[in-house]
Scaffold this active site. Sequence first.
Site, PDB file in Angstrom:
ATOM      1  N   ILE A 264       0.964  -1.050  -0.168  1.00 33.86           N
ATOM      2  CA  ILE A 264       0.346  -0.146   0.495  1.00 33.86           C
ATOM      3  C   ILE A 264       0.667   1.169  -0.022  1.00 33.86           C
TER       4      ILE A 264
ATOM      5  N   ALA B  36      12.680  -0.065   5.952  1.00 34.95           N
ATOM      6  CA  ALA B  36      13.457  -1.397   6.627  1.00 34.95           C
ATOM      7  C   ALA B  36      13.857  -1.987   5.598  1.00 34.95           C
TER       8      ALA B  36
ATOM      9  N   THR C 248      -6.285  -1.055  10.752  1.00 36.37           N
ATOM     10  CA  THR C 248      -6.679  -2.212  10.044  1.00 36.37           C
ATOM     11  C   THR C 248      -7.796  -2.454   9.781  1.00 36.37           C
ATOM     12  N   ASP C 249      -9.583  -3.135  10.064  1.00 40.19           N
ATOM     13  CA  ASP C 249     -11.049  -3.277  10.064  1.00 40.19           C
ATOM     14  C   ASP C 249     -10.665  -5.023  10.767  1.00 40.19           C
ATOM     15  N   GLU C 250      -9.321  -5.313  11.060  1.00 43.83           N
ATOM     16  CA  GLU C 250      -9.432  -6.430  12.148  1.00 43.83           C
ATOM     17  C   GLU C 250      -9.091  -6.617  13.460  1.00 43.83           C
TER      18      GLU C 250
ATOM     19  N   TYR D  34      -1.338 -10.404  14.694  1.00 41.56           N
ATOM     20  CA  TYR D  34      -1.537  -9.228  13.679  1.00 41.56           C
ATOM     21  C   TYR D  34      -2.355  -8.149  14.317  1.00 41.56           C
TER      22      TYR D  34
ATOM     23  N   SER E 293      -1.751  -6.846  17.252  1.00 43.23           N
ATOM     24  CA  SER E 293      -0.577  -5.912  17.425  1.00 43.23           C
ATOM     25  C   SER E 293      -1.251  -4.060  17.157  1.00 43.23           C
ATOM     26  N   LYS E 294      -1.767  -4.240  16.310  1.00 41.66           N
ATOM     27  CA  LYS E 294      -2.212  -3.999  15.184  1.00 41.66           C
ATOM     28  C   LYS E 294      -3.448  -2.701  16.192  1.00 41.66           C
TER      29      LYS E 294
ATOM     30  N   ASN F 122      -9.360  -5.195   3.363  1.00 43.31           N
ATOM     31  CA  ASN F 122      -8.606  -5.862   3.028  1.00 43.31           C
ATOM     32  C   ASN F 122      -8.802  -4.935   0.529  1.00 43.31           C
ATOM     33  N   ASN F 123      -6.947  -4.972   1.101  1.00 40.91           N
ATOM     34  CA  ASN F 123      -6.717  -3.949  -0.435  1.00 40.91           C
ATOM     35  C   ASN F 123      -6.740  -5.070  -1.163  1.00 40.91           C
TER      36      ASN F 123
ATOM     37  N   ASP G 126      -7.109 -25.038   7.622  1.00 42.34           N
ATOM     38  CA  ASP G 126      -7.796 -23.835   8.297  1.00 42.34           C
ATOM     39  C   ASP G 126      -7.019 -22.837   9.063  1.00 42.34           C
TER      40      ASP G 126
ATOM     41  N   HIS H  84      -9.432 -17.988  12.755  1.00 45.48           N
ATOM     42  CA  HIS H  84      -9.652 -17.256  11.516  1.00 45.48           C
ATOM     43  C   HIS H  84     -10.363 -16.591  11.860  1.00 45.48           C
TER      44      HIS H  84
HETATM   45  P1  NAD Z   1       3.666  -5.108   3.562  1.00 45.77           P
HETATM   46  O1  NAD Z   1       3.417  -5.689   4.068  1.00 45.77           O
HETATM   47  O2  NAD Z   1       3.496  -4.675   2.007  1.00 45.77           O
HETATM   48  O3  NAD Z   1       4.321  -3.410   3.704  1.00 45.77           O
HETATM   49  C1  NAD Z   1       4.875  -3.681   4.786  1.00 45.77           C
HETATM   50  C2  NAD Z   1       5.923  -1.868   4.650  1.00 45.77           C
HETATM   51  O4  NAD Z   1       6.411  -1.618   5.709  1.00 45.77           O
HETATM   52  C3  NAD Z   1       7.446  -3.266   3.668  1.00 45.77           C
HETATM   53  O5  NAD Z   1       8.033  -2.631   2.845  1.00 45.77           O
HETATM   54  C4  NAD Z   1       8.705  -3.257   4.903  1.00 45.77           C
HETATM   55  O6  NAD Z   1       9.773  -3.578   4.377  1.00 45.77           O
HETATM   56  C5  NAD Z   1       7.768  -2.498   6.155  1.00 45.77           C
HETATM   57  N1  NAD Z   1       8.409  -1.633   7.271  1.00 45.77           N
HETATM   58  C6  NAD Z   1       8.256  -3.430   8.289  1.00 45.77           C
HETATM   59  N2  NAD Z   1       8.515  -2.923   9.170  1.00 45.77           N
HETATM   60  C7  NAD Z   1       9.569  -2.301   9.298  1.00 45.77           C
HETATM   61  C8  NAD Z   1      10.012  -1.239  10.728  1.00 45.77           C
HETATM   62  N3  NAD Z   1      10.059  -1.959  11.529  1.00 45.77           N
HETATM   63  N4  NAD Z   1      10.428  -0.392  10.104  1.00 45.77           N
HETATM   64  C9  NAD Z   1      10.179   0.914   8.929  1.00 45.77           C
HETATM   65  N5  NAD Z   1      10.019  -0.547   8.053  1.00 45.77           N
HETATM   66  C10 NAD Z   1       9.139  -1.553   8.188  1.00 45.77           C
HETATM   67  O7  NAD Z   1       1.522  -4.423   4.015  1.00 45.77           O
HETATM   68  P2  NAD Z   1       1.180  -4.115   3.459  1.00 45.77           P
HETATM   69  O8  NAD Z   1       0.089  -4.818   2.749  1.00 45.77           O
HETATM   70  O9  NAD Z   1       1.305  -2.271   2.543  1.00 45.77           O
HETATM   71  O10 NAD Z   1      -0.095  -2.951   4.813  1.00 45.77           O
HETATM   72  C11 NAD Z   1       0.741  -1.948   4.827  1.00 45.77           C
HETATM   73  C12 NAD Z   1       0.163  -1.002   6.478  1.00 45.77           C
HETATM   74  O11 NAD Z   1      -1.472  -1.291   6.150  1.00 45.77           O
HETATM   75  C13 NAD Z   1      -0.067  -2.097   7.610  1.00 45.77           C
HETATM   76  O12 NAD Z   1       0.156  -1.314   8.362  1.00 45.77           O
HETATM   77  C14 NAD Z   1      -1.227  -3.480   7.762  1.00 45.77           C
HETATM   78  O13 NAD Z   1      -0.860  -3.421   8.816  1.00 45.77           O
HETATM   79  C15 NAD Z   1      -2.055  -2.070   6.707  1.00 45.77           C
HETATM   80  N6  NAD Z   1      -3.913  -2.457   6.163  1.00 45.77           N
HETATM   81  C16 NAD Z   1      -3.582  -3.374   5.370  1.00 45.77           C
HETATM   82  C17 NAD Z   1      -4.511  -3.834   4.591  1.00 45.77           C
HETATM   83  C18 NAD Z   1      -3.716  -5.240   2.899  1.00 45.77           C
HETATM   84  O14 NAD Z   1      -4.834  -5.331   2.765  1.00 45.77           O
HETATM   85  N7  NAD Z   1      -2.747  -5.071   3.158  1.00 45.77           N
HETATM   86  C19 NAD Z   1      -5.456  -3.522   4.774  1.00 45.77           C
HETATM   87  C20 NAD Z   1      -6.102  -2.601   5.901  1.00 45.77           C
HETATM   88  C21 NAD Z   1      -4.011  -1.877   6.542  1.00 45.77           C
HETATM   89  O1  DAU Z   2      -8.923  -6.745   6.946  1.00 46.53           O
HETATM   90  C1  DAU Z   2      -7.980  -6.573   6.768  1.00 46.53           C
HETATM   91  C2  DAU Z   2      -6.187  -7.194   6.855  1.00 46.53           C
HETATM   92  O2  DAU Z   2      -6.478  -7.831   5.157  1.00 46.53           O
HETATM   93  C3  DAU Z   2      -5.460  -6.143   6.621  1.00 46.53           C
HETATM   94  O3  DAU Z   2      -4.997  -5.956   7.984  1.00 46.53           O
HETATM   95  C4  DAU Z   2      -4.091  -7.425   6.601  1.00 46.53           C
HETATM   96  O4  DAU Z   2      -2.841  -6.720   6.671  1.00 46.53           O
HETATM   97  C5  DAU Z   2      -4.353  -8.038   5.463  1.00 46.53           C
HETATM   98  O5  DAU Z   2      -2.948  -8.452   5.205  1.00 46.53           O
HETATM   99  C6  DAU Z   2      -5.166  -8.593   4.866  1.00 46.53           C
HETATM  100  O6  DAU Z   2      -5.708 -10.040   6.346  1.00 46.53           O
HETATM  101  P1  DAU Z   2      -6.705 -11.417   5.404  1.00 46.53           P
HETATM  102  O7  DAU Z   2      -5.984 -11.923   6.587  1.00 46.53           O
HETATM  103  O8  DAU Z   2      -7.561 -10.543   5.654  1.00 46.53           O
HETATM  104  O9  DAU Z   2      -5.437 -11.433   4.040  1.00 46.53           O
HETATM  105  P2  DAU Z   2      -5.433 -13.199   3.477  1.00 46.53           P
HETATM  106  O10 DAU Z   2      -5.109 -12.344   1.659  1.00 46.53           O
HETATM  107  O11 DAU Z   2      -4.465 -13.588   4.384  1.00 46.53           O
HETATM  108  O12 DAU Z   2      -6.717 -13.649   3.111  1.00 46.53           O
HETATM  109  C7  DAU Z   2      -7.448 -13.471   2.855  1.00 46.53           C
HETATM  110  C8  DAU Z   2      -8.333 -14.775   3.551  1.00 46.53           C
HETATM  111  O13 DAU Z   2      -8.316 -15.587   2.336  1.00 46.53           O
HETATM  112  C9  DAU Z   2      -9.030 -15.089   4.105  1.00 46.53           C
HETATM  113  O14 DAU Z   2      -9.967 -15.217   4.801  1.00 46.53           O
HETATM  114  C10 DAU Z   2      -7.492 -16.165   4.153  1.00 46.53           C
HETATM  115  C11 DAU Z   2      -8.240 -16.741   3.090  1.00 46.53           C
HETATM  116  N1  DAU Z   2      -6.776 -17.719   2.844  1.00 46.53           N
HETATM  117  C12 DAU Z   2      -5.185 -16.837   2.224  1.00 46.53           C
HETATM  118  C13 DAU Z   2      -4.839 -17.436   2.326  1.00 46.53           C
HETATM  119  C14 DAU Z   2      -3.442 -16.355   2.107  1.00 46.53           C
HETATM  120  C15 DAU Z   2      -6.963 -18.823   1.420  1.00 46.53           C
HETATM  121  O15 DAU Z   2      -7.532 -19.932   2.081  1.00 46.53           O
HETATM  122  N2  DAU Z   2      -5.592 -19.122   1.066  1.00 46.53           N
HETATM  123  C16 DAU Z   2      -4.826 -18.631   1.187  1.00 46.53           C
HETATM  124  O16 DAU Z   2      -3.360 -19.531   0.648  1.00 46.53           O
END
Ligand code: NAD
Ligand code: DAU
Length: 340
Positions: free
Chosen positions: A14, A36, A128-130, A153, A156-157, A182-183, A275, A279
Amino acid sequence: MSKTIIVTGGAGFIGSNFIHTLVAERPDWRIVNLDALTYAGNLENLAAVETHPGYTFVHGDIRRAEDVARAFDAAGQVDYLVHFAAESHVDRSIESGLPFVTSNVVGTQVLLDVSRERGLGKFVHVSTDEVYGSLGETGYFTEDTPLSPNSPYSASKTASDLLVRAAVHTHGFPACITRCSNNYGPWQFPEKLIPLMIANARADKALPIYGDGLYVRDWLYVVDHCEAILRVAEAGEAGEVYNIGGNNEYPNLTIVKTLLQALGKPESLITFVKDRPGHDRRYAIDASKIRAELGWEPRFTFEQALPLTIRWYESQDEWTQRVMSGAYRDYYDRQYGDRV
Ligand code: NAD
Ligand code: DAU
């Protein structure tokens, strides 16, 4: 007017999309990316912005005050800090929770301390919504839903959200918190559902579905998320929480079948596996506050953005291969050597 922004975690999924949004929509801003470069940080995502005049990369860890101070030194006066840096993958947190506590909790507190000491206009904490836990078959998460995280996870958030809240309450620190669903979209590490399933299907490999596949997630195109965050940075009220979501709830199995159909691959690739422990059954966001107060609306429907996403991954075989093989990690040495 030109502004200066620090982005933490700007080399992740993101964060890198957010930097692309900034370069396109706020081309005169100064952008300092503090990252980092963990396994999830990939500077190849930002290759197109490296020559942008206002862009600077600082290689550093948010857990180290001196690294955060270097980002502030590089930025000068800071208008906004958007905090993405975190360990983000639920499955990894189940394997080992400690990196999630050190980066997401300790790292956020270090960032808050240095930010207070140096001063800034607005701090946006990307959460996050989690943190709200899991929903039953009906209902939505609002900003008032009690915090009830279920995975290491999300715990910690939640802890980091509470530290931000405490900084606002105790020190009058100018922070907002965003909580997004979820993005999906370009540059997502292929450990998360959509990019993993696209990569496996394209390689004719099994698609592992956890449990019965009827777990529901609320999907938002990453570009819409980035625009919402920019809106919160510029117009959000300090101390407020904003939920961000696009009303796109689908069971995982529906997502996977849709992907297979779009890619012309057979459903026989679907494989039900053990599973995920603990979950969460369903997430769904009520985003009416950010719509009403900040006028943000998602621009993309799922029907528009999923094909865009699939096409992006189809055009990025080399990126995907380099990420999956680990070769993307050499890019930093090649590109930056000892420059940062
Ligand atoms: P990502 O795992 O793709 O990227 C995380 C980035 O943070 C990486 O570039 C990593 O190098 C950096 N990082 C990790 N630990 C670090 C540290 N100690 N110091 C400096 N940099 C560090 O994550 P993402 O999916 O892009 O998510 C970004 C943020 O959005 C997170 O805070 C996540 O909780 C939140 N979020 C993600 C989603 C999603 O669907 N991906 C949804 C809602 C919220
Ligand atoms: O809701 C926001 C969150 O969405 C963010 O805060 C997290 O950073 C991001 O990783 C994401 O978490 P999820 O656990 O929802 O995402 P993930 O893509 O890991 O899984 C999405 C759903 O798919 C979940 O119900 C688990 C399932 N899944 C995932 C994987 C990787 C599978 O069934 N098989 C898989 O291999």
